[in-house]
Motif scaffolding. Structure first.
Motif, PDB file in Angstrom:
ATOM      1  N   ALA A 105       0.844  -1.249  -0.106  1.00 56.90           N
ATOM      2  CA  ALA A 105      -0.008   0.185  -0.152  1.00 56.90           C
ATOM      3  C   ALA A 105       0.999   1.310   0.062  1.00 56.90           C
ATOM      4  N   HIS A 106       0.311   2.432  -0.419  1.00 60.71           N
ATOM      5  CA  HIS A 106       0.862   3.706  -0.683  1.00 60.71           C
ATOM      6  C   HIS A 106      -0.061   4.887   0.163  1.00 60.71           C
ATOM      7  N   ASN A 107       0.831   5.357   1.141  1.00 67.21           N
ATOM      8  CA  ASN A 107       0.198   6.560   1.937  1.00 67.21           C
ATOM      9  C   ASN A 107       0.133   7.867   1.195  1.00 67.21           C
ATOM     10  N   THR A 108      -0.842   8.567   1.085  1.00 64.60           N
ATOM     11  CA  THR A 108      -1.037   9.658   0.059  1.00 64.60           C
ATOM     12  C   THR A 108      -0.359  10.903   0.676  1.00 64.60           C
ATOM     13  N   GLY A 109       0.136  10.941   2.214  1.00 63.67           N
ATOM     14  CA  GLY A 109       0.457  12.324   2.746  1.00 63.67           C
ATOM     15  C   GLY A 109      -0.896  12.823   2.996  1.00 63.67           C
ATOM     16  N   GLU A 110      -0.661  14.152   3.734  1.00 60.04           N
ATOM     17  CA  GLU A 110      -1.547  14.939   3.798  1.00 60.04           C
ATOM     18  C   GLU A 110      -2.010  15.994   2.888  1.00 60.04           C
ATOM     19  N   GLY A 111      -1.395  15.900   1.539  1.00 56.01           N
ATOM     20  CA  GLY A 111      -1.544  16.804   0.731  1.00 56.01           C
ATOM     21  C   GLY A 111      -2.739  16.691  -0.369  1.00 56.01           C
ATOM     22  N   GLY A 112      -3.501  15.485   0.097  1.00 53.56           N
ATOM     23  CA  GLY A 112      -4.617  15.168  -0.690  1.00 53.56           C
ATOM     24  C   GLY A 112      -4.512  13.958  -1.432  1.00 53.56           C
ATOM     25  N   LEU A 113      -5.699  13.645  -2.250  1.00 54.02           N
ATOM     26  CA  LEU A 113      -6.032  12.289  -2.544  1.00 54.02           C
ATOM     27  C   LEU A 113      -5.872  12.586  -4.216  1.00 54.02           C
ATOM     28  N   SER A 114      -5.050  12.514  -4.922  1.00 59.26           N
ATOM     29  CA  SER A 114      -4.949  12.908  -6.600  1.00 59.26           C
ATOM     30  C   SER A 114      -5.004  11.643  -7.420  1.00 59.26           C
TER      31      SER A 114
END
Length: 546
Positions: free
Chosen positions: A183-192
């Protein structure tokens, strides 16, 4: 030096002028000399830099050498074990595993095994052949209130936002996750769309700015959250309370950096600074936090909901545990980020001096959940400078069920630790929005390297676990890891971080190491209440309450 420059300039100009009178083509020499003289004159009168004001022209060499210093040090001076944050030994093994080339070492360890801090795993005479081991162990994430549990890899990509990383880096990371079934965590910058396009599993992180699920005024937008949370690729949702590199510190994305694409992804307005506050506005107390978790779980269709934190006040985490017990609402996972965690940019004081390191934090969180008899419902994810199989093994021994890696995955992408993540000049195209630099990162090649690094690192961890005579990460115990604490003293993790009995925090007397923090914590507030303690006997660590 100022006088020498003035005198030299006058002499050089006079000589060239005289020479050009004898041989006219000599006047073209001024094309070379002239710019340096003009620069020196400017240096003499500028007021910003003392060194170039006192040493015209030559003073600029200082800035050139300062620019070159990290590169020269990394390639010509530092040893295999000297470099920071990651030494060459660790960087090399990541590159080798990502490229799937020989990662063995000749002639023995380069580490000083008698140095304080040296750690090792106890092996067994009854070691298990690694061919008989499952080299892709999985963990089910989802407590009793979760309707869509997730079968996770024990090793995943940690939080890194689009905007901090380039489009190509995000595509390669998620493509690697797709290839390697992790799995890949998006970070807090949003789901792109860059996270979603390759098709890899997603952990959607929601920070204090609520990007991709916010109203214009920055408050949480439940409708926007629900639209994205039900996407099939989104397997888990992580609420970020704090991160290891700069815990308790908000952030500002200047208006000049808010491109139309970032504005669309983050649901923010063009032409305005984007603020990430240091704390959440959707909840203010531990009790409210539990109800927020439950609401997100309902809106997502019952997917695993958890939170990430760098441990600060221990009493605050105990307050959260008390709220879990009081409400009967449990997060499905907790990500523990160590103070040694990384970020694209952080104030020096926060990176160096704020936040509990991962080992201490991980042991504390595991013990607290055990003491409240909550661990059976909750998975623990360790994050903070995880790059090798031994890093995974140590975290498993301390209580982690899974591990996340950010910088390790960046190295697999080709990062060379140029330390320019905050300058938009990343030479490998990983941490930049410069299209010309981004082109150097070829997604089709790098996604394979990310998948290779994941597979080989997990395999390495499992082979170490097999060498200890164990079958699964869950079988590890703190007594399996030894640490040299002085020249003539060695202790196991179980001695350094003693376990506490199950349910021991549900009734008094509490374990001595938890007494004070239990006394000052409450499910109704994050703030510790020291008025609950009137006297502390430091010798017995017992508390006399008001």
């Amino acid at each position: 030096m100022r006088k020498l420059f003035i005198i030299s300039s006058v002499i050089i100009v006079a000589m060239l002028t005289a020479w050009s009178l004898i041989w006219p083509p000599a006047v073209f020499s001024l094309v070379i000399v002239g710019p340096f003289i003009i620069l020196g004159i400017f240096d003499l009168f500028q007021k910003k830099h003392s060194i170039v004001r006192n040493f015209p022209v030559f003073g600029h060499l200082r800035f050139l050498m300062e620019e070159l210093r990290p590169k020269i040090y990394q390639y010509f001076i530092e040893s295999d074990t000297d470099g920071t944050p990651f030494n060459r030994l660790n960087r090399s093994v990541i590159y080798q595993r990502a490229k799937k080339v020989d990662d063995t070492r000749p002639f023995g360890t380069e580490l000083d095994v008698y140095e304080n801090g040296y750690e090792w795993l106890n092996h067994s005479i009854a070691a298990i052949d690694h061919k008989l081991l499952n080299e892709d162990p999985r963990v089910i994430v989802g407590g009793p209130q979760c309707k869509q549990p997730y079968n996770a890899s024990v090793f995943n990509i940690s939080a890194m936002s689009f905007g901090s990383l380039s489009e190509n880096a995000i595509l390669a990371l998620n493509g690697g996750a797709k290839l390697g079934n992790f799995a890949h965590n998006t970070g807090e910058g949003g789901l792109s769309e860059h996270h979603l396009q390759p098709g890899g599993d997603i952990f959607w992180q929601i920070g204090t700015g609520y990007f991709s699920c916010r109203h214009v005024d920055g408050t949480f937008d439940y409708d926007a959250f629900a639209q994205r949370a039900v996407l099939p690729q989104v397997k888990m949702i992580e609420i970020k309370l704090s991160q290891g590199a700069k815990p308790g510190h908000g952030g500002i994305l200047p208006a000049a950096k808010v491109t139309p694409e970032i504005a669309r992804i983050r649901l923010v307005s063009m032409g305005q600074d984007v603020i990430s506050p240091p704390g959440h506005t959707a909840f203010r107390t531990p009790m409210q936090m539990m109800h927020f978790i439950q609401k997100l779980r309902d809106l997502s269709g019952g997917k695993p909901i958890g939170f990430k934190l760098c441990v600060g006040h221990k009493s605050e985490f105990l307050a959260i545990c008390k709220a879990m017990v009081k409400t009967g609402i449990y997060p499905d996972f907790i990500t523990v980020d160590g103070g040694e965690g990384g970020t694209g940019a952080a104030p020096l004081e926060f990176s160096n001096s704020v936040g509990m390191p991962l080992r201490e934090a991980l042991a504390f969180v595991y013990d607290a959940l055990t003491g409240f008899d909550l661990k059976k419902h909750i998975r623990i994810i360790a994050s903070g400078k995880v790059a090798t199989g031994f890093d995974l093994v140590k975290n498993f021994a301390l209580g982690a069920d899974m591990c996340n890696s950010a910088r390790g995955m960046m190295f697999a992408l080709g990062c060379i630790q140029a330390l320019e993540c905050n300058m938009n000049t990343c030479p490998t195209g990983v941490a930049t929005q410069d299209k010309s630099l981004m082109r150097g990162l070829v997604v089709s090649d790098k996604k394979v390297r990310v998948a290779n690094f994941h597979k080989e690192t997990v395999a390495s961890a499992m082979q170490m676990i097999g060498a200890a005579g164990l079958q699964h990460p869950d079988d590890l115990h703190r007594s399996f890891i030894y640490r040299r604490v002085s020249a003539n003293l060695i202790q196991t993790y179980s001695q350094l971080f003693p376990y506490i009995p199950k349910r021991s925090l549900l009734e008094t007397p509490y374990p001595a190491t938890f007494e004070i923090d239990m006394a000052i914590s409450s499910a109704e507030t994050f703030m510790p209440d020291y008025t609950k303690i009137s006297q502390v006997d430091m010798t017995g660590a017992s508390i006399i309450a008001n």
